[in-house]
Each structure stands twice: as structure tokens, then as C-alpha cells.
Write a protein that holds these residues in place. Structure first.
Motif, PDB file in Angstrom:
ATOM      1  N   TRP A  39       0.781  -1.232   0.000  1.00  6.62           N
ATOM      2  CA  TRP A  39       0.000   0.000   0.000  1.00  6.62           C
ATOM      3  C   TRP A  39       0.815   1.286   0.000  1.00  6.62           C
ATOM      4  O   TRP A  39       0.259   2.362  -0.241  1.00  6.62           O
ATOM      5  N   LEU A  40       2.108   1.224   0.274  1.00  2.77           N
ATOM      6  CA  LEU A  40       2.876   2.468   0.362  1.00  2.77           C
ATOM      7  C   LEU A  40       2.856   3.235  -0.958  1.00  2.77           C
ATOM      8  O   LEU A  40       2.604   4.442  -0.980  1.00  2.77           O
ATOM      9  N   GLY A  41       3.130   2.544  -2.059  1.00  2.00           N
ATOM     10  CA  GLY A  41       3.128   3.223  -3.350  1.00  2.00           C
ATOM     11  C   GLY A  41       1.793   3.839  -3.670  1.00  2.00           C
ATOM     12  O   GLY A  41       1.710   5.000  -4.113  1.00  2.00           O
ATOM     13  N   LEU A  42       0.706   3.104  -3.444  1.00  2.00           N
ATOM     14  CA  LEU A  42      -0.627   3.627  -3.719  1.00  2.00           C
ATOM     15  C   LEU A  42      -0.971   4.792  -2.802  1.00  2.00           C
ATOM     16  O   LEU A  42      -1.601   5.768  -3.229  1.00  2.00           O
ATOM     17  N   ALA A  43      -0.560   4.707  -1.516  1.00  2.00           N
ATOM     18  CA  ALA A  43      -0.845   5.795  -0.584  1.00  2.00           C
ATOM     19  C   ALA A  43      -0.164   7.083  -1.026  1.00  2.00           C
ATOM     20  O   ALA A  43      -0.759   8.168  -0.981  1.00  2.00           O
ATOM     21  N   VAL A  44       1.094   6.985  -1.443  1.00  2.00           N
ATOM     22  CA  VAL A  44       1.819   8.177  -1.892  1.00  2.00           C
ATOM     23  C   VAL A  44       1.199   8.744  -3.159  1.00  2.00           C
ATOM     24  O   VAL A  44       0.993   9.953  -3.287  1.00  2.00           O
ATOM     25  N   VAL A  45       0.876   7.875  -4.122  1.00  3.43           N
ATOM     26  CA  VAL A  45       0.315   8.333  -5.398  1.00  3.43           C
ATOM     27  C   VAL A  45      -1.025   9.021  -5.197  1.00  3.43           C
ATOM     28  O   VAL A  45      -1.262  10.131  -5.709  1.00  3.43           O
ATOM     29  N   ASP A  46      -1.916   8.386  -4.448  1.00  2.00           N
ATOM     30  CA  ASP A  46      -3.274   8.915  -4.328  1.00  2.00           C
ATOM     31  C   ASP A  46      -3.391  10.085  -3.367  1.00  2.00           C
ATOM     32  O   ASP A  46      -4.128  11.043  -3.626  1.00  2.00           O
ATOM     33  N   GLU A  47      -2.664  10.048  -2.256  1.00  4.14           N
ATOM     34  CA  GLU A  47      -2.888  11.059  -1.223  1.00  4.14           C
ATOM     35  C   GLU A  47      -2.015  12.293  -1.400  1.00  4.14           C
ATOM     36  O   GLU A  47      -2.298  13.336  -0.809  1.00  4.14           O
ATOM     37  N   PHE A  48      -0.949  12.183  -2.201  1.00  4.40           N
ATOM     38  CA  PHE A  48      -0.125  13.364  -2.455  1.00  4.40           C
ATOM     39  C   PHE A  48      -0.214  13.827  -3.913  1.00  4.40           C
ATOM     40  O   PHE A  48       0.454  14.776  -4.304  1.00  4.40           O
ATOM     41  N   GLY A  49      -1.045  13.155  -4.711  1.00  3.13           N
ATOM     42  CA  GLY A  49      -1.292  13.587  -6.078  1.00  3.13           C
ATOM     43  C   GLY A  49      -0.072  13.532  -6.977  1.00  3.13           C
ATOM     44  O   GLY A  49       0.117  14.408  -7.825  1.00  3.13           O
ATOM     45  N   VAL A  50       0.766  12.499  -6.835  1.00  2.71           N
ATOM     46  CA  VAL A  50       1.962  12.346  -7.666  1.00  2.71           C
ATOM     47  C   VAL A  50       1.758  11.172  -8.611  1.00  2.71           C
ATOM     48  O   VAL A  50       0.783  10.423  -8.512  1.00  2.71           O
ATOM     49  N   ASP A  51       2.692  10.977  -9.561  1.00  2.00           N
ATOM     50  CA  ASP A  51       2.515   9.907 -10.529  1.00  2.00           C
ATOM     51  C   ASP A  51       3.073   8.581 -10.002  1.00  2.00           C
ATOM     52  O   ASP A  51       3.680   8.517  -8.932  1.00  2.00           O
TER      53      ASP A  51
END
Length: 436
Positions: free
Chosen positions: A254-266
Motif C-alpha cells: 500500500w505504500l506506493g498507492l498511498a503516496v500516489v493517491d494522497e499526495f497527487g503524484v505519478d
């Protein structure tokens, strides 16, 4: 056979033979390949989700289905290793793991969720038994070396995940689809596994005689496997490993998905965050051998639990990406040593190592594989980062029982000039050991 002295007390051991040194390299290599396979898939989960058009809740269900394979196979892993030996077990189940992940990749290409789930079940069976077998081989080699090396083998796993994260970030940036990237990695790793297991050592009783001997003394076979499930020390070690495994597994899924979705990065930034986590874990596993030799298992496990708790709190509450990345580093440091130290602790007695490692592996992998998908179900309602804060509960519970991982004293008379670890534990059927 002289075991390692992981609590700072040095005992004289013979210099390792060339056979043992080669086996140590082979074990490290197999750990690295396990990490490479696992993270090659885990680091591409954002692309898998997008390719299948799944919600976080649906992704959680898919990962949970994939975990069933490991959870079903792990309780039998000790018996499988006793029958086949570590080398053949690693070979067979590493190839099964690769076949399962290749099937899952083909399912993504076809847009078939059922095919992906079937592939993940097969991969899960391979992952669980492969892991138990390579940890048993690592324990045999560690005892033959006479010093603490298990964390370095698990660092090999982390090196594999680091390499996989880098390749995944590059593949995502170049637009290489999952169904080309992942099978290509699996083919290479399978070839190397075939070569590595050829120099494994034979553990106690391998070759068909160990199971019968174990049954006669209650140490091995089905009787020994059942007995291991009611040993208080083994179960408490399992709880320590459970907390560490969930802390690591949640980051993997979940770390990658959490960073992508919650910080709006690619997706590439999400892969970099995952790479930062596994890099921190790797560094701690390399440093951990010296920490364990100097301060002992119990003190180091408590340090790791504290780091994990701080890291999770910072990542879960940070308002900026850079601060969240600081939390990722502490989280990775804290997740590093619980699993390898637990495996060493479970294998302290070589005659009972197989069933005890099977129990601890089952408990740990139950958390590692089933816990993160359940967090995904929670994330559907509260968000990824808030869901990850739930891991603090098992981290605290693991912290409370770390004394169970203190090493067992060697059976039999101890020479007057032998060094005895300060926090060595009494045998498993005696009262629980006290911390230093």
C-alpha cells in the motif's frame, strides 16, 4: 555444531569450510531472488489496479484471495522440507511462485481478474513454502558459521526488492506493460535459483531419515509439527514476527498507492517511495548483525518496534511529501529485523527447527499476506494513510513480548570457559525467559 552467539558473547568456532561459505552465498542469492520476484509484482500494483479498473476495496479482496495460497501451504512447509530437503523445496516452490506471477501478469494483459487471482494463489503457495525452506537453510548455515548472519540474508531479500523497485520505476516511466516486465524478471530469477540450490547444505535429518528420527523423539514429522503449535515460546516469537511482517507487508502492498493517491503524484514517485522504504530496511539489516552481536535480540527488537511506531505516525499524519518520506525511512528501519530475528529464534534448536519455523512462518505470513488486503478494505472508508495507522496496534503488542526471542541455552554441559549470552533463555518447555 556450534551456534551463533548473538548476544555479544564470543565463542570459539572453527573457520567455515569452502562448502559452508558457498552455501552462505547461495542462501543470500535465493533470498535476493525471492525479494526480486515479490517486489517486481508489488511495485507495479498501481498499474495492475489501473489495468483492471479496480477500487481500493476490490484490490484488497484480490490481494486477500492471493494470500490464501500461502496461508494454506505454510502449516505444511515444515513437513515438506523434512521430506524433500531445503534445496529441492526451494527449487520446486520458487518455480511455482514464478509460474503464478506470470499467470497473474497474463491476467492483467487480458483484463481477467479471475486469472489474476488464480495466478496469485499459485504464487502464494510458492512464496510461503519457498520462504520457510530458505529460512531453514539460512539457520543451518548460520549455525555452521557460528555467528549472526540471518539479518544479512534478509538484507538479500531487501536488495532484491530494491532492484525490483528500481526496475519497476524505470518500466513505469518507459511505459513498459506489466505483462512484459514481470515475466522477464521471473525468467531470469528462475534460472539463477536452479544454479543456487545446487550448493545448499544438508540440514539435520535430510535425505529421508530425519522424519523417522524426529517422530521417535517427538521433534519432527506430524507429531513434532503439532507439538510446535502449543509451545508458548514459539507462539510468542510468532507474535513478534507477526507485528514485523504486517509492518513490512503493508508497505509492500500500500505504500506506493498511498503516496500516489494522497499526495497527487505519478506512479514513478510511488515506486521511488517504495524503493526508499526497502533501502532503509536493507541498511538496517546490514547494520543489524553488529547491533545484535553487541546488544542482543531483545534490545534490538525493542529499538525496531519504536522506530516502526514513530515512522508510521509521521507518515500517517504528515502534511507534506518530504516529511512523509522521513516517516517512510523510520518505518523501513523499524520493519527490518523482526522477521529474520524471529526465524533465528525459532531455529535455535536444530532438531526442532523445521516445525517451529513452520509455525512462526505461518503466523508471520498470515499477517504479511492477509493483513494488508484487510487494510485495503479499511482504506476504502478512511483513506490509505489512516488505515496504515492501524498497524500501531500489533507493533505495540509485539513490543510487549520481545523477551520471548532471547536465545536458548545450548543443551548439555557448558565448559567452564565458555561464554554464555547474558539474556539466553531456558528451554521451550520451561518458564518464559526474562529480558536482560
Amino acid at each position: 555444531m556450534t551456534g551463533p552467539s548473538p548476544e555479544g558473547a564470543r565463542t570459539a568456532v572453527p573457520a567455515p569450510t569452502r562448502e559452508v561459505r558457498l552455501a552462505s552465498v547461495a542462501v543470500f542469492t535465493v533470498f535476493a531472488l525471492a525479494g526480486l520476484n515479490f517486489a517486481s509484482w508489488a511495485a507495479r500494483l498501481p498499474a495492475v489496479r489501473d489495468g483492471l479498473g479496480l477500487t481500493p476495496e476490490q484490490m484488497g479482496v484480490l490481494l486477500l484471495v492471493g494470500a490464501f495460497g500461502s496461508l494454506a501451504a505454510l502449516p505444511l512447509s515444515g513437513l515438506v522440507v523434512e521430506r524433500l530437503g531445503a534445496a529441492r523445496t526451494v527449487l520446486v516452490f520458487a518455480l511455482l511462485n514464478a509460474a503464478g506471477l506470470a499467470t497473474a501478469s497474463a491476467g492483467v494483459a487480458a483484463g481477467q481478474v479471475v486469472v489474476v487471482g488464480l495466478g496469485l494463489v499459485l504464487a502464494g503457495v510458492g512464496t510461503g513454502v519457498w520462504d520457510a525452506a530458505m529460512n531453514l537453510e539460512g539457520a543451518v548455515v548460520e549455525q555452521r558459521l557460528g555467528r549472526t548472519v540471518m539479518p544479512r540474508y534478509h538484507a538479500g531479500f531487501s536488495f532484491g526488492t530494491m532492484a525490483a523497485a528500481g526496475l519497476a520505476a524505470l518500466a513505469a516511466w518507459l511505459g513498459v506493460p506489466v505483462w512484459w516486465h514481470v515475466p522477464g524478471v521471473l525468467l531470469l530469477s528462475s534460472v539463477v535459483v536452479v544454479l543456487a540450490v545446487r550448493v545448499f547444505l544438508a540440514g539435520p535429518g535430510e535425505g529421508g531419515h530425519g522424519a523417522a528420527h524426529g517422530d521417535a523423539h517427538g521433534h519432527g514429522g506430524a507429531r513434532g509439527a503439532a507439538r510446535a503449535w502449543i509451545e508458548p515460546r514459539t507462539l510468542l516469537i510468532g507474535l513478534v514476527v507477526l507485528a514485523a511482517a504486517l509492518t513490512e507487508g503493508a508497505a509492500n502492498d500500500w505504500l506506493g498507492l498511498a503516496v500516489v493517491d494522497e499526495f497527487g503524484v505519478d506512479d514513478a514517485v510511488g515506486a521511488v517511495a517504495f524503493g526508499l522504504f526497502v533501502t532503509a530496511m536493507t541498511g538496517m539489516r546490514i547494520l543489524g548483525t553488529r547491533l545484535l552481536d553487541r546488544f542482543g535480540r531483545v534490545a534490538v527488537l525493542r529499538l525496531c518496534a519504536g522506530l516502526a511506531a514513530v515512522g508510521l505516525l509521521v507518515f500517517g499524519t504528515a502534511g507534506s511529501l518530504w516529511l512523509a518520506m522521513v516517516g517512510v525511512v523510520a518505518w523501513g528501519l523499524g520493519a527490518a529485523l523482526g522477521f529474520p530475528v524471529g526465524m533465528s529464534a525459532a531455529a535455535d534448536d536444530p532438531l526442532r527447527a523445521a516445525p517451529r519455523v513452520a509455525v512462526v512462518s505461518t503466523i508471520g505470513y498470515s499477517a504479511f499476506l492477509a493483513g494488508p488486503p484487510l487494510l485495503g478494505l479499511l482504506a476504502e472508508h478512511v483513506g490509505y494513510r489512516d488505515a496504515l495507522l492501524a498497524i500501531l496496534v500489533p507493533v505495540v503488542l509485539g513490543l510487549l513480548v520481545t523477551s520471548a526471542a532471547a536465545p536458548l541455552r545450548a543443551a548439555g554441559p557448558v565448559p567452564a570457559d565458555a561464554a554464555v549470552p547474558a539474556d539466553a533463555a531456558v528451554p521451550a518447555d520451561a518458564p518464559s525467559p526474562e529480558p536482560r
